[in-house]
Design a protein around this motif. Sequence first.
Motif, PDB file in Angstrom:
ATOM      1  N   GLU A  99      12.219 -55.325  -7.734  1.00 45.85           N
ATOM      2  CA  GLU A  99      11.667 -56.268  -8.695  1.00 45.85           C
ATOM      3  C   GLU A  99      10.028 -56.261  -8.318  1.00 45.85           C
ATOM      4  O   GLU A  99       9.615 -56.066  -7.303  1.00 45.85           O
ATOM      5  N   PRO A 100       9.327 -56.320  -9.744  1.00 45.54           N
ATOM      6  CA  PRO A 100       7.913 -56.043  -9.412  1.00 45.54           C
ATOM      7  C   PRO A 100       7.192 -57.560  -8.738  1.00 45.54           C
ATOM      8  O   PRO A 100       7.699 -58.549  -9.086  1.00 45.54           O
ATOM      9  N   VAL A 101       6.338 -57.290  -7.960  1.00 50.22           N
ATOM     10  CA  VAL A 101       5.762 -58.560  -7.285  1.00 50.22           C
ATOM     11  C   VAL A 101       4.364 -58.373  -7.376  1.00 50.22           C
ATOM     12  O   VAL A 101       3.783 -57.251  -7.561  1.00 50.22           O
ATOM     13  N   MET A 106       3.483 -53.434  -7.384  1.00 53.00           N
ATOM     14  CA  MET A 106       4.412 -53.154  -6.136  1.00 53.00           C
ATOM     15  C   MET A 106       5.933 -53.626  -6.675  1.00 53.00           C
ATOM     16  O   MET A 106       5.722 -54.435  -7.582  1.00 53.00           O
ATOM     17  N   SER A 107       6.739 -53.444  -5.550  1.00 53.87           N
ATOM     18  CA  SER A 107       8.077 -53.914  -5.948  1.00 53.87           C
ATOM     19  C   SER A 107       8.727 -54.555  -4.621  1.00 53.87           C
ATOM     20  O   SER A 107       8.137 -54.049  -3.443  1.00 53.87           O
ATOM     21  N   ASP A 108       9.472 -55.225  -4.658  1.00 57.60           N
ATOM     22  CA  ASP A 108      10.259 -55.823  -3.381  1.00 57.60           C
ATOM     23  C   ASP A 108      11.524 -54.851  -2.957  1.00 57.60           C
ATOM     24  O   ASP A 108      11.535 -53.830  -3.550  1.00 57.60           O
ATOM     25  N   SER A 109      11.942 -55.291  -2.281  1.00 59.71           N
ATOM     26  CA  SER A 109      13.418 -54.499  -1.643  1.00 59.71           C
ATOM     27  C   SER A 109      14.448 -54.309  -2.557  1.00 59.71           C
ATOM     28  O   SER A 109      15.181 -53.286  -2.595  1.00 59.71           O
ATOM     29  N   LYS A 110      14.429 -55.083  -3.713  1.00 64.24           N
ATOM     30  CA  LYS A 110      15.299 -55.019  -4.834  1.00 64.24           C
ATOM     31  C   LYS A 110      14.818 -54.294  -5.966  1.00 64.24           C
ATOM     32  O   LYS A 110      15.605 -54.077  -7.045  1.00 64.24           O
TER      33      LYS A 110
END
Length: 87
Positions: free
Chosen positions: A7-9, A1-5
Motif C-alpha cells: 500500500e502506498p505511504v 514508498m509502500s508498506d509491507s502490504k
Amino acid sequence: MSDSKGEPVLIDPAILYGHSEMDLAFTERFGGYSPSFYEAYTYYRPLGQDYEDRKELYQLFYLIVHLNLFGQGYGSSVDRVLLRFQS
C-alpha cells in the motif's frame, strides 16, 4: 514508498509537532484550499477564539524560511509581521 502490504505511504519530510493552527496558517499564506477543506478542518478541530490575531505570527516562521531560501522578495512581508508584533 509502500508498506509491507504494497500500500502506498507518505513520509512528510517537514513534520511539525506543534499547534494545529500553525499548519492551517501555512495553508492560508500560500494560496489556501477550497472552502470545504476549511469547513471540514474546523468541524473536527475548531479554531481558537483569537486565531485571526495569531495567524500572521504563525506564518512568520514560513516567511523567514522563504526569505532564507528565495531572497528579499519575502523581506517586506517578514518586516510587516515583525512590526505588528513588536512591543
